[in-house]
Design an enzyme around this catalytic site. Structure first.
Site, PDB file in Angstrom:
ATOM      1  N   TRP A  21      85.076  52.895  34.956  1.00 46.95           N
ATOM      2  CA  TRP A  21      86.448  53.057  35.444  1.00 46.95           C
ATOM      3  C   TRP A  21      86.547  54.275  36.371  1.00 46.95           C
ATOM      4  O   TRP A  21      85.914  55.284  36.110  1.00 46.95           O
ATOM      5  CB  TRP A  21      87.413  53.249  34.270  1.00 46.95           C
ATOM      6  CG  TRP A  21      88.850  53.413  34.660  1.00 46.95           C
ATOM      7  CD1 TRP A  21      89.590  52.595  35.439  1.00 46.95           C
ATOM      8  CD2 TRP A  21      89.724  54.484  34.265  1.00 46.95           C
ATOM      9  NE1 TRP A  21      90.867  53.077  35.559  1.00 46.95           N
ATOM     10  CE2 TRP A  21      90.982  54.233  34.846  1.00 46.95           C
ATOM     11  CE3 TRP A  21      89.560  55.617  33.468  1.00 46.95           C
ATOM     12  CZ2 TRP A  21      92.081  55.075  34.659  1.00 46.95           C
ATOM     13  CZ3 TRP A  21      90.651  56.460  33.281  1.00 46.95           C
ATOM     14  CH2 TRP A  21      91.888  56.191  33.870  1.00 46.95           C
ATOM     15  N   GLN A  27      84.512  56.780  43.482  1.00 48.85           N
ATOM     16  CA  GLN A  27      83.767  58.031  43.689  1.00 48.85           C
ATOM     17  C   GLN A  27      82.288  57.773  43.976  1.00 48.85           C
ATOM     18  O   GLN A  27      81.643  58.541  44.666  1.00 48.85           O
ATOM     19  CB  GLN A  27      83.875  58.921  42.446  1.00 48.85           C
ATOM     20  CG  GLN A  27      85.256  59.460  42.180  1.00 48.85           C
ATOM     21  CD  GLN A  27      85.315  60.121  40.804  1.00 48.85           C
ATOM     22  OE1 GLN A  27      85.270  59.462  39.778  1.00 48.85           O
ATOM     23  NE2 GLN A  27      85.411  61.439  40.789  1.00 48.85           N
ATOM     24  N   ASP A  49      80.258  49.453  30.066  1.00 47.60           N
ATOM     25  CA  ASP A  49      81.606  48.885  30.036  1.00 47.60           C
ATOM     26  C   ASP A  49      82.154  48.693  31.450  1.00 47.60           C
ATOM     27  O   ASP A  49      81.962  49.536  32.332  1.00 47.60           O
ATOM     28  CB  ASP A  49      82.530  49.841  29.266  1.00 47.60           C
ATOM     29  CG  ASP A  49      83.915  49.263  29.062  1.00 47.60           C
ATOM     30  OD1 ASP A  49      84.010  48.180  28.454  1.00 47.60           O
ATOM     31  OD2 ASP A  49      84.904  49.876  29.515  1.00 47.60           O
ATOM     32  N   TYR A  54      88.741  47.076  37.666  1.00 41.70           N
ATOM     33  CA  TYR A  54      88.197  48.340  38.163  1.00 41.70           C
ATOM     34  C   TYR A  54      87.784  48.175  39.628  1.00 41.70           C
ATOM     35  O   TYR A  54      86.919  47.365  39.956  1.00 41.70           O
ATOM     36  CB  TYR A  54      86.987  48.808  37.331  1.00 41.70           C
ATOM     37  CG  TYR A  54      87.310  49.172  35.891  1.00 41.70           C
ATOM     38  CD1 TYR A  54      88.622  49.291  35.436  1.00 41.70           C
ATOM     39  CD2 TYR A  54      86.295  49.403  34.962  1.00 41.70           C
ATOM     40  CE1 TYR A  54      88.908  49.621  34.118  1.00 41.70           C
ATOM     41  CE2 TYR A  54      86.578  49.739  33.634  1.00 41.70           C
ATOM     42  CZ  TYR A  54      87.888  49.832  33.230  1.00 41.70           C
ATOM     43  OH  TYR A  54      88.179  50.154  31.917  1.00 41.70           O
ATOM     44  N   SER A 210      88.151  57.201  27.226  1.00 38.08           N
ATOM     45  CA  SER A 210      88.620  58.541  27.646  1.00 38.08           C
ATOM     46  C   SER A 210      88.408  59.607  26.576  1.00 38.08           C
ATOM     47  O   SER A 210      89.351  60.326  26.203  1.00 38.08           O
ATOM     48  CB  SER A 210      90.087  58.497  28.095  1.00 38.08           C
ATOM     49  OG  SER A 210      90.169  57.940  29.392  1.00 38.08           O
ATOM     50  N   PRO A 211      87.165  59.769  26.114  1.00 37.16           N
ATOM     51  CA  PRO A 211      86.890  60.767  25.066  1.00 37.16           C
ATOM     52  C   PRO A 211      87.145  62.199  25.533  1.00 37.16           C
ATOM     53  O   PRO A 211      87.375  63.076  24.715  1.00 37.16           O
ATOM     54  CB  PRO A 211      85.405  60.557  24.754  1.00 37.16           C
ATOM     55  CG  PRO A 211      84.831  59.918  25.988  1.00 37.16           C
ATOM     56  CD  PRO A 211      85.932  59.045  26.509  1.00 37.16           C
ATOM     57  N   ARG A 230      88.383  64.221  39.131  1.00 34.87           N
ATOM     58  CA  ARG A 230      89.262  63.052  39.055  1.00 34.87           C
ATOM     59  C   ARG A 230      90.709  63.425  39.381  1.00 34.87           C
ATOM     60  O   ARG A 230      91.430  62.658  40.017  1.00 34.87           O
ATOM     61  CB  ARG A 230      89.174  62.439  37.652  1.00 34.87           C
ATOM     62  CG  ARG A 230      90.069  61.241  37.452  1.00 34.87           C
ATOM     63  CD  ARG A 230      89.902  60.607  36.079  1.00 34.87           C
ATOM     64  NE  ARG A 230      88.573  60.021  35.907  1.00 34.87           N
ATOM     65  CZ  ARG A 230      88.187  59.381  34.815  1.00 34.87           C
ATOM     66  NH1 ARG A 230      89.017  59.225  33.810  1.00 34.87           N
ATOM     67  NH2 ARG A 230      86.961  58.882  34.725  1.00 34.87           N
ATOM     68  N   ASN A 296      76.565  64.967  28.556  1.00 34.45           N
ATOM     69  CA  ASN A 296      77.374  64.236  27.576  1.00 34.45           C
ATOM     70  C   ASN A 296      76.527  63.517  26.520  1.00 34.45           C
ATOM     71  O   ASN A 296      76.902  63.433  25.356  1.00 34.45           O
ATOM     72  CB  ASN A 296      78.281  63.232  28.292  1.00 34.45           C
ATOM     73  CG  ASN A 296      79.281  63.921  29.209  1.00 34.45           C
ATOM     74  OD1 ASN A 296      79.466  65.140  29.122  1.00 34.45           O
ATOM     75  ND2 ASN A 296      79.908  63.169  30.091  1.00 34.45           N
TER      76      ASN A 296
END
Ligand SMILES: NC(=O)c1ccc[n+]([C@@H]2O[C@H](COP(=O)([O-])OP(=O)(O)OC[C@H]3O[C@@H](n4cnc5c(N)ncnc54)[C@H](OP(=O)(O)O)[C@@H]3O)[C@@H](O)[C@H]2O)c1
Length: 323
Positions: A21, A27, A49, A54, A210-211, A230, A296
């Protein structure tokens, strides 16, 4: 990488996964997107995902091209798509979960992804105008036709999920096995309270989104909006008020102190906090560059450090700031 069962299903997904997404087609072009996916795959990610909407289909087109080029064995990875908003105009082409739209949408996604089937297909939002049984039958038929393996919902209420499950149970249809809700330190009520009964009663799995609250939980917005973030993207201006919220950024700074003590970054702490919830099957991460993917995906190492005392401290820091 650890792998968790997707709810009561037998499918195993990497506990950290990777989504497209905002990034793919906006981007990131083909090469940068491929590098991010390859970096995730090299670290054990097996779930990628996506959604029809999107970048209006462009995200699926890019992912399809990347999957073709990387040529991973199909059995080793899990790909999703989601339907609701549509990408063309017309009364049966957007904001719907009716049978006509869904059975058409899956063919478009498969063509863009260059795949024979997707593993997971979601109803991206509830559609109050279409009877739930019409949607359940359509999702069942998508699976029976071999175009998807499992189906689920995204941002449906507990009551809507239960209604869909019961219709499927009554008619011996494929049941929804997973839900895709937002879940992070500032948005936890639905996962921790509203869905509580569904984990036991129907074995619901969660693929959470959206963690990092779109990047807020990295600490990068404490002095305003970085030009390469973003928050600086015109189309995403609806996020700006949340990303620059003073009280939330002050809390994120305090979370940064906790992270330092644990020997990790604020982003890794926020991701580990999502992972500590056993009802979460996979935390879908997002990244606009490889260095973020690398940072991450180390978050799982931090989970054992989240003792009850640390979790209580974190709860105190975010108290009253979320939903
Ligand atoms: N079902 C739904 O309705 C729904 C809704 C939203 C998302 N999703 C899924 O969930 C996935 C993840 O959501 P999300 O992208 O919003 O996740 P997120 O983790 O909240 O935000 C990811 C963004 O934060 C920034 N970021 C990530 N790691 C960083 C780091 N270590 N340091 C600094 N900045 C970092 C990057 O943006 P910048 O570098 O550009 O700032 C990145 O694109 C999506 O890709 C999508 O697959 C689903």
């Amino acid at each position: 990488m650890n792998y968790r069962r997707l709810g009561r299903s037998g499918l195993k997904v990497s506990e950290l996964s990777f989504g497209s997404w905002v990034t793919y087609g906006n981007q990131l072009g083909l090469d940068a997107a491929r590098e991010c996916m390859a970096a995730a795959w090299d670290r054990g990610v097996n779930f990628f995902d996506n959604a029809e909407v999107y970048a209006r289909g462009e995200s699926e087109t890019l992912m399809g091209e990347i999957l073709r080029k990387l040529a991973w064995p199909r059995l080793r990875y899990v790909v999703s798509t989601k339907f609701y908003w549509g990408i063309t105009d017309g009364p049966n082409e957007k904001n719907t979960l009716n049978r006509k739209y869904l059975l058409n949408a899956i063919d478009g996604s498969l063509a863009r992804l260059q795949l024979d089937y997707v593993d997971l297909v979601y109803c991206h939002r509830p559609d109050p105008q279409t009877p739930i049984d019409e949607t359940v039958w359509a999702m069942h038929d998508i699976i029976e036709r071999g175009k998807a393996l499992y189906w689920g919902t995204s941002e449906w209420s507990a009551a809507e999920i239960m209604a869909a499950w019961q219709i499927a149970e009554r008619h011996h249809l494929r049941k929804p096995v997973m839900e895709q809700p937002e879940y992070n330190l500032f948005h936890r009520n639905r996962v921790e309270v509203e869905y509580q009964r569904l984990y036991e009663e129907i074995g619901l799995g969660l693929t959470t989104w959206s963690p990092l609250a779109s990047g807020l939980l990295t600490g990068k917005y404490k002095d305003g909006i970085p030009a390469d973030s973003r928050g600086a993207i015109q189309r995403m201006s609806f996020l700006v008020a949340g990303l620059t919220d003073k009280a939330k950024n002050a809390a994120v700074a305090q979370l940064g102190d906790v992270a330092k003590e644990l020997g990790c970054t604020t982003a890794q702490l926020a991701l580990a906090w999502c992972l500590r919830n056993p009802h979460v099957s996979t935390v879908i991460t997002g990244a606009s560059r490889v260095s973020q993917v690398e940072e991450n995906l180390k978050a799982a190492d931090i989970v054992p450090k989240l003792t009850p005392a640390i979790l209580e401290r974190i709860d105190g820091i975010v108290a009253g700031l979320g939903d």
